[in-house]
Design an enzyme around this catalytic site. Structure first.
Site, PDB file in Angstrom:
ATOM      1  N   ASN A 265      -1.869 -39.657 -12.465  1.00  0.00           N
ATOM      2  CA  ASN A 265      -0.719 -39.829 -13.339  1.00  0.00           C
ATOM      3  C   ASN A 265      -0.925 -41.228 -14.120  1.00  0.00           C
ATOM      4  O   ASN A 265      -0.822 -42.233 -13.441  1.00  0.00           O
ATOM      5  CB  ASN A 265       0.634 -40.045 -12.489  1.00  0.00           C
TER       6      ASN A 265
ATOM      7  N   ASN B 166       5.942 -35.134  -6.909  1.00  0.00           N
ATOM      8  CA  ASN B 166       7.219 -35.862  -6.894  1.00  0.00           C
ATOM      9  C   ASN B 166       7.718 -35.327  -5.674  1.00  0.00           C
ATOM     10  O   ASN B 166       8.972 -35.082  -5.434  1.00  0.00           O
ATOM     11  CB  ASN B 166       8.119 -35.620  -7.953  1.00  0.00           C
TER      12      ASN B 166
ATOM     13  N   ASP C  39       1.283 -37.678  -4.852  1.00  0.00           N
ATOM     14  CA  ASP C  39       0.129 -37.003  -5.680  1.00  0.00           C
ATOM     15  C   ASP C  39      -0.838 -36.173  -4.757  1.00  0.00           C
ATOM     16  O   ASP C  39      -1.367 -36.657  -3.808  1.00  0.00           O
ATOM     17  CB  ASP C  39      -0.873 -38.178  -6.293  1.00  0.00           C
TER      18      ASP C  39
ATOM     19  N   ASP D  45       1.747 -46.939 -12.311  1.00  0.00           N
ATOM     20  CA  ASP D  45       2.318 -47.077 -11.057  1.00  0.00           C
ATOM     21  C   ASP D  45       1.753 -46.170 -10.179  1.00  0.00           C
ATOM     22  O   ASP D  45       2.155 -46.305  -8.871  1.00  0.00           O
ATOM     23  CB  ASP D  45       3.800 -47.023 -11.366  1.00  0.00           C
ATOM     24  N   HIS D  46       0.914 -45.322 -10.276  1.00  0.00           N
ATOM     25  CA  HIS D  46       0.293 -44.475  -9.594  1.00  0.00           C
ATOM     26  C   HIS D  46      -1.212 -44.768  -9.350  1.00  0.00           C
ATOM     27  O   HIS D  46      -1.815 -45.462 -10.456  1.00  0.00           O
ATOM     28  CB  HIS D  46       0.176 -42.970 -10.024  1.00  0.00           C
TER      29      HIS D  46
END
Length: 258
Positions: A7, A149, A218, A247-248
């Protein structure tokens, strides 16, 4: 064969990070989420210069998914998850790469919950469940990967007691994920690391990365044909520490004999 999901949280704003990671790790296939760019703004030339073919399903400012392949043909099979012709959000793209069906997905967040966004998330999950069941019926190697998510268990979230009412951890959302896996899918990361604390997302606030206060949202789900071929499943956690990064963190698996 090395397959990754990432992501990117805005493909154009994070393009230097993406290109650096691609050059460093050279995965064979990459599934990207949260492009945050319309189709015409996808950086096709920069991706090609990095050695990758690409297909993408973009959307202005929000969502967006893509599949990249290095020295491999990508045959697009589907863009958009079936089951709701009125759903215009760019959250799913599917392709055949090296005789493997790969579904790249960006499942809705669902917050604030309860409310319409959670209801949309659960409807999307039901559509994914139905489509995944159909994919399994084809008796082909299939990978479903991306940002789901969802934290499936308490092991997948830092301080789970703080997340009980969040749409990423509510019981009905976790149940939807477990029902999906129960169709016959293998959760690749958890299969190879059954008791290990592994996070794939770290908020930008409160030094979450530095404190290892993350979430595992994820995921890689493998069809039965691939379960015995799984050789590795890891997170490139260090990429989350790079400047101007997502942020991933990227997540990847290695499949034997593909």
């Amino acid at each position: 064969m090395k397959i990754a999901t990432y992501n990117v949280n805005g493909i154009n704003g994070r393009l230097p990070v993406l290109l650096r990671w691609l050059a460093e790790t050279q995965p064979d296939v990459v599934c990207l989420q949260e492009l945050k760019a319309p189709d015409e703004k996808f950086p096709e030339q920069a991706i090609a210069d990095a050695g990758y073919n690409a297909i993408w399903h973009g959307q202005k400012s929000w969502n967006g998914v893509a599949i990249l392949a290095r020295n491999l043909e990508i045959k697009e099979l589907r863009r958009g998850l079936p089951g709701d012709a009125e759903d215009l959000q760019s959250r799913y793209i599917e392709a055949l790469v090296n005789n493997v069906v790969i579904g790249c997905l960006y499942l809705p967040n669902g917050n604030p919950a309860p409310g319409p966004k959670l209801e949309y998330k659960l409807r999307w999950f039901e559509r994914l469940h139905n489509h995944a069941e159909q994919l399994l019926s084809y008796d082909m190697p299939v990978i479903l990967t991306g940002d789901f998510n969802v934290m499936p268990t308490e092991l997948d979230v830092y301080k789970p007691e703080r997340w009980v009412e969040d749409a990423l951890f509510r019981p009905e959302v976790r149940t939807a994920f477990h029902n999906l896996v129960a169709q016959g899918w293998t959760d690749a990361l958890r299969t190879l690391h059954p008791e290990e604390v592994i996070y794939t997302f770290f908020d930008y606030f409160r030094n979450a990365y530095g404190r290892n206060a993350g979430l595992r949202i994820d995921h890689f789900l493998l069809s039965p044909q691939l379960k015995g071929r799984l050789r590795a499943a890891e997170v490139d956690r260090h990429v989350r520490g790079w400047e101007k990064t997502s942020d991933h963190a990227p997540v990847w698996i290695e499949i034997e004999n593909l």
